[in-house]
Design an enzyme around this catalytic site. Sequence first.
Site, PDB file in Angstrom:
ATOM      1  N   HIS A  17      28.175  59.570  19.002  1.00 51.43           N
ATOM      2  CA  HIS A  17      28.335  59.443  20.351  1.00 51.43           C
ATOM      3  C   HIS A  17      28.462  60.351  21.259  1.00 51.43           C
ATOM      4  CE1 HIS A  17      28.579  55.267  18.910  1.00 51.43           C
ATOM      5  NE2 HIS A  17      28.020  54.994  19.806  1.00 51.43           N
ATOM      6  N   LEU A  18      28.776  61.468  20.552  1.00 46.48           N
ATOM      7  CA  LEU A  18      28.575  63.050  21.595  1.00 46.48           C
ATOM      8  C   LEU A  18      27.181  62.924  22.138  1.00 46.48           C
ATOM      9  CD1 LEU A  18      30.377  65.653  19.264  1.00 46.48           C
ATOM     10  CD2 LEU A  18      31.087  64.353  21.302  1.00 46.48           C
ATOM     11  N   GLN A  19      26.259  62.412  21.665  1.00 47.53           N
ATOM     12  CA  GLN A  19      24.733  62.689  22.036  1.00 47.53           C
ATOM     13  C   GLN A  19      24.698  61.709  23.160  1.00 47.53           C
ATOM     14  OE1 GLN A  19      21.990  62.258  18.386  1.00 47.53           O
ATOM     15  NE2 GLN A  19      24.164  61.421  17.911  1.00 47.53           N
ATOM     16  N   GLY A  28      23.535  50.219  25.635  1.00 47.48           N
ATOM     17  CA  GLY A  28      24.360  51.501  25.626  1.00 47.48           C
ATOM     18  C   GLY A  28      24.138  52.488  26.748  1.00 47.48           C
ATOM     19  N   GLY A  41      18.937  57.567  17.157  1.00 48.54           N
ATOM     20  CA  GLY A  41      17.568  57.647  17.470  1.00 48.54           C
ATOM     21  C   GLY A  41      16.977  56.105  17.144  1.00 48.54           C
ATOM     22  N   ARG A  42      17.683  55.338  16.436  1.00 51.49           N
ATOM     23  CA  ARG A  42      17.598  53.962  15.640  1.00 51.49           C
ATOM     24  C   ARG A  42      16.057  54.206  14.888  1.00 51.49           C
ATOM     25  NH1 ARG A  42      20.464  49.644  17.872  1.00 51.49           N
ATOM     26  NH2 ARG A  42      20.921  50.287  20.070  1.00 51.49           N
ATOM     27  N   ILE A  51      18.764  57.000  24.921  1.00 53.71           N
ATOM     28  CA  ILE A  51      18.457  58.307  24.542  1.00 53.71           C
ATOM     29  C   ILE A  51      17.418  58.691  23.328  1.00 53.71           C
ATOM     30  CG2 ILE A  51      20.993  58.836  25.104  1.00 53.71           C
ATOM     31  CD1 ILE A  51      21.524  58.729  21.923  1.00 53.71           C
ATOM     32  N   ASP A  52      16.840  57.386  22.935  1.00 59.71           N
ATOM     33  CA  ASP A  52      16.257  57.394  21.762  1.00 59.71           C
ATOM     34  C   ASP A  52      14.634  57.753  21.966  1.00 59.71           C
ATOM     35  OD1 ASP A  52      18.400  56.298  20.558  1.00 59.71           O
ATOM     36  OD2 ASP A  52      17.818  54.138  20.532  1.00 59.71           O
TER      37      ASP A  52
HETATM   38  O1  F6P Z   1      20.205  53.091  21.544  1.00 60.42           O
HETATM   39  C1  F6P Z   1      20.923  54.037  21.710  1.00 60.42           C
HETATM   40  C2  F6P Z   1      22.038  54.148  20.310  1.00 60.42           C
HETATM   41  O2  F6P Z   1      22.793  55.332  20.815  1.00 60.42           O
HETATM   42  C3  F6P Z   1      21.129  54.519  19.200  1.00 60.42           C
HETATM   43  O3  F6P Z   1      20.730  55.980  18.905  1.00 60.42           O
HETATM   44  C4  F6P Z   1      22.371  54.091  18.187  1.00 60.42           C
HETATM   45  O4  F6P Z   1      21.861  53.617  17.014  1.00 60.42           O
HETATM   46  C5  F6P Z   1      23.004  52.974  18.805  1.00 60.42           C
HETATM   47  O5  F6P Z   1      22.665  53.170  20.249  1.00 60.42           O
HETATM   48  C6  F6P Z   1      24.380  52.924  18.690  1.00 60.42           C
HETATM   49  O6  F6P Z   1      24.962  52.140  19.302  1.00 60.42           O
HETATM   50  P1  F6P Z   1      26.380  51.589  19.417  1.00 60.42           P
HETATM   51  O7  F6P Z   1      26.930  52.436  20.866  1.00 60.42           O
HETATM   52  O8  F6P Z   1      26.690  50.088  20.002  1.00 60.42           O
HETATM   53  O9  F6P Z   1      27.226  52.050  18.311  1.00 60.42           O
END
Ligand code: F6P
Length: 368
Positions: free
Chosen positions: A292-294, A18, A190-191, A146-147
């Site tokens: 995904h703004l983060q 990502g 943050g998973r 970012i996690d």
């Molecule tokens: O590992 C970064 C992250 O943004 C996590 O915080 C989130 O769970 C995941 O990737 C989202 O992934 P994708 O962009 O594939 O939906």
Amino acid sequence: MPRTKVQIKRIGVLTGGGDAPGLNAVIRAVVKVATREYGLTVIGFEDGFGGLIENRARRLTEKDVVGILPRGGTILGTTNRDNPFHYPVEENGEVVYKDVSGRVMENLAGHGIQGMVIIGGDGSLKIAEELWKRYSLPVIGVPKTIDNDLLATDQTFGFDTAVTTATEALDKLHTTAESHHRVMVLEVMGRYAGWIALHAGVAGGADVILIPEIPFTFEKVCEKVRERRRAGKKFSIVVVAEGAKPVGGELVVKKVVEGSFEPLRLGGIGNVVGDKIEEMTGIETRVTVLGHLQRGGSPTSFDRILATRFGAAAVNFLMEGRYGEMVCLRTPDIGSVPLAEATGAMKRVALGNDLVRAARQMGISFGD
Ligand code: F6P
């Protein structure tokens, strides 16, 4: 692994997994240091390991990295699929998974590349490690997510920007919460680690922070909201990490992405928490999922600096023969660790973490 120093004249670089704010700052540092300091030629592979397998590459000169320092995303593109050791190929109308790493090595040889800088998360770094172990390809990993959940580095770049974005969102949610006397719930990424929720929650003045490391009960969450009402505070702010779960409960999974390094996509716990708070307290509650703004936007100065240090160190370490390693932050220095130690080791919020303690002492509830 023996470290026979290789004569390096050309290096490759790719971004995998990502995206995270600061990827372009790493690429820029790699290109500048490699060309200026060592006179190397840099080849950028497009879309992570996909470009390495399909030989989609372009030369990167200083001109190509002009103006990219403040830009989010990655100029090279990325994907969290395309593992060369487990790559989907169609055979007789059926998809079968093959090891195409030999093709990767041929492509690298075709470009005359002697070393690779691989910028990515756990999945990409595992592939980097395998390329080093199996083919003795001089690789150096750069950790990104970012996690902030990699054990081998004090911090990953991208995290500071994500926390800043989530904090700004909380500042904005505060005004509506206050005006409408509502509970506002913010779900952050943050998973399986609660770093973004913890840091943004504290920085954004949350009343409740729910993280994967501390299972919560709805009763405790509502108790905090009611307690605030009794004290005359008619609104509450709740930050929920996407990986948070109630005691004895399950993770809320939004979707399963087949073929991805990490197939489970978390998401939805914010709505579960919001619905329960409204039901149990009778207070109007609204939920925002920041999503995904983060991951987007311009990196903070902290992330630009960390990414620049990582990129420069990656090239320096490669030229020093520190192969099969990953650059890392060992505050205040940049160091490196063997990729084998860096991958698969997750950093989660420890229960004795001083910020958790300070938050509790200041009246923030973790729902436990
Ligand atoms: O590992 C970064 C992250 O943004 C996590 O915080 C989130 O769970 C995941 O990737 C989202 O992934 P994708 O962009 O594939 O939906």
